[in-house]
Motif scaffolding. Structure first.
Motif, PDB file in Angstrom:
ATOM      1  N   SER A  36      12.827  77.869  19.354  1.00 14.91           N
ATOM      2  CA  SER A  36      13.511  78.012  20.644  1.00 14.91           C
ATOM      3  C   SER A  36      14.887  78.643  20.479  1.00 14.91           C
ATOM      4  O   SER A  36      15.329  79.436  21.318  1.00 14.91           O
ATOM      5  CB  SER A  36      13.651  76.639  21.318  1.00 14.91           C
ATOM      6  N   ILE A  40      16.094  82.099  22.382  1.00 17.04           N
ATOM      7  CA  ILE A  40      17.178  82.200  23.361  1.00 17.04           C
ATOM      8  C   ILE A  40      18.257  83.159  22.874  1.00 17.04           C
ATOM      9  O   ILE A  40      18.868  83.879  23.671  1.00 17.04           O
ATOM     10  CB  ILE A  40      17.782  80.806  23.687  1.00 17.04           C
ATOM     11  N   PHE A 150      23.971  78.567  27.112  1.00 15.49           N
ATOM     12  CA  PHE A 150      22.654  79.187  26.970  1.00 15.49           C
ATOM     13  C   PHE A 150      21.888  78.574  25.800  1.00 15.49           C
ATOM     14  O   PHE A 150      20.683  78.314  25.893  1.00 15.49           O
ATOM     15  CB  PHE A 150      22.793  80.698  26.754  1.00 15.49           C
ATOM     16  N   GLY A 154      18.516  76.678  26.400  1.00 16.79           N
ATOM     17  CA  GLY A 154      17.317  77.361  25.930  1.00 16.79           C
ATOM     18  C   GLY A 154      16.698  76.780  24.685  1.00 16.79           C
ATOM     19  O   GLY A 154      15.505  76.949  24.437  1.00 16.79           O
ATOM     20  N   ARG A 155      17.492  76.089  23.886  1.00 19.95           N
ATOM     21  CA  ARG A 155      16.975  75.560  22.624  1.00 19.95           C
ATOM     22  C   ARG A 155      16.492  74.126  22.743  1.00 19.95           C
ATOM     23  O   ARG A 155      15.354  73.801  22.398  1.00 19.95           O
ATOM     24  CB  ARG A 155      18.060  75.637  21.547  1.00 19.95           C
ATOM     25  N   THR A 158      13.288  73.026  25.904  1.00 22.81           N
ATOM     26  CA  THR A 158      11.876  73.341  25.668  1.00 22.81           C
ATOM     27  C   THR A 158      11.370  72.723  24.371  1.00 22.81           C
ATOM     28  O   THR A 158      10.225  72.263  24.301  1.00 22.81           O
ATOM     29  CB  THR A 158      11.642  74.864  25.634  1.00 22.81           C
ATOM     30  N   GLY A 307      15.820  78.802  34.800  1.00 25.27           N
ATOM     31  CA  GLY A 307      14.885  79.111  33.715  1.00 25.27           C
ATOM     32  C   GLY A 307      13.582  78.336  33.775  1.00 25.27           C
ATOM     33  O   GLY A 307      12.834  78.299  32.794  1.00 25.27           O
ATOM     34  N   ALA A 311      10.665  78.606  31.085  1.00 26.96           N
ATOM     35  CA  ALA A 311      10.400  77.448  30.230  1.00 26.96           C
ATOM     36  C   ALA A 311       8.912  77.100  30.232  1.00 26.96           C
ATOM     37  O   ALA A 311       8.313  76.859  29.172  1.00 26.96           O
ATOM     38  CB  ALA A 311      11.222  76.252  30.707  1.00 26.96           C
TER      39      ALA A 311
END
Length: 357
Positions: A36, A40, A150, A154-155, A158, A307, A311
């Motif tokens: 992830s 990202i 971010f 993003g990491r 998910t 997102g 995701a």
């Protein structure tokens, strides 16, 4: 989606397949976080940290610093008297000393990315960071905060969702079987082999997988508790007064397990609760979107997560690809413990053994 697919097939899956060949136990949570993180960074910053390059253990220093910063930051909310952590911060003592060192590592990473984007600005890149940099009102500090946000969004989200999903799936073989049947049906209809990547349309048609992931999110939301600050005096719909500067917290984890919200079987992992017959008829079963104020995993109203679709697409891509080709066996004997952090991680990771189907 192309970035996620390339990362999945060229880095993530080879690590799993090698582990299967060697009958090696690996930490799936760590692997998903690296996957992830690479994703990202590529999408948002056009930067490849290569955390899954080679043997999948690169970038350990930054990963450790980021996790420690997130855990220690959330730990501040546990102080009965906030002045205590402020004193520790002033004296640069204990957990606050560790936090400052971790933050320095994270900030250096973010600053290096920003500097590299400034040098390459003439290339007119289309990544998200470059778009923010085109707005003059953002200072270097603002940009650094954007990079950090971010990465966190993003990491950790998910990867957390997928980690808990695979853990739940290990004790629900009937759900895994139905997902596998759905995937095989799509493969037959498209004429594609298992080595080929799923298209966006194919992922969109995986309704049972979507339902299973949603059910996992209901029971194990990546952000179990969320807090908002009140900017000015307000009154909630039920008449509750909220003063300026007050914090309002809602517990997504608890809401997902409330009988009054989800029924008597709220503690069960049952993807079927998300399915219904399509309005078009023909016996087609589709995944039904739920009211975001009942299922606030992605927030609701003006604060709905931007997102969300990205995701879901990424989670379905990873889950479908792994389930189609590998059997994931959890080796831990006890249920995992939660880590008190900004996202809900497993304390000692998710140790698994994988084998080829």
């Amino acid at each position: 989606m192309e970035t996620a697919a390339v990362e999945l097939h060229t880095r993530f899956m080879p690590v799993l397949q090698t582990a299967a060949d060697l009958n090696k136990i690996l930490d799936l949570q760590d692997l998903l976080e690296r996957y992830s993180f690479d994703n990202i960074c590529k999408v948002a910053f056009n930067f490849d940290p290569g955390c899954l390059a080679g043997d999948g253990t690169s970038g350990s220093d930054f990963m450790k610093a980021f996790e420690e910063a997130a855990t220690l930051s959330s730990g501040r909310f546990m102080y009965a008297f906030p002045i205590l952590f402020k004193i520790k911060k002033l004296l640069n003592f204990g957990s606050e000393s560790k936090l400052q060192k971790s933050i320095a590592t994270v900030h250096k990473f973010a600053d290096d990315i920003i500097k590299s984007r400034i040098k390459e600005r003439a290339k007119q890149e289309e990544d998200l960071l470059s778009r923010f940099m085109g707005i003059s009102e953002y200072s270097p500090e603002n940009l650094r905060d954007i990079v950090t946000s971010f990465i966190l969004a993003g990491r950790d989200t998910t990867s957390s969702a997928l980690t808990w999903f695979f853990w739940i799936l290990s004790s629900h073989p009937e759900v895994e079987r139905k997902i596998l049947e759905e995937v095989k049906t799509l493969r037959l209809s498209s004429g594609k082999s298992r080595r080929e990547c799923y298209s966006f349309d194919e992922l969109r048609r995986m309704h049972y997988l979507h339902a299973a992931i949603s059910e996992g999110l209901r029971l194990y939301p990546p952000v179990p508790v969320d807090t908002k600050a009140c900017l000015k005096n307000d009154v909630m719909p039920d008449g509750t007064f909220v003063g300026e500067g007050w914090f309002v917290t809602y517990h997504t984890y608890a809401m997902g397990r409330m009988e009054s919200v989800w029924g008597k079987d709220c503690g069960e992992f049952r993807p079927e609760r998300w399915l219904e017959m399509a309005e078009t008829g023909g016996g087609t079963v589709v995944c039904r979107p739920e009211n975001p104020f009942k299922f606030p995993v992605f927030h609701g109203g003006p604060r709905m997560c931007l997102g969300k679709e990205m995701a879901y697409t990424q989670m379905k891509l990873v889950a479908a690809t792994v389930i189609e080709t590998l059997v994931v066996e959890v080796v831990a004997e006890k249920p995992p413990e939660h880590v008190l952090s900004l996202t809900m991680r497993m304390k000692d990771g998710l140790k698994v053994r994988v084998r080829k189907r």
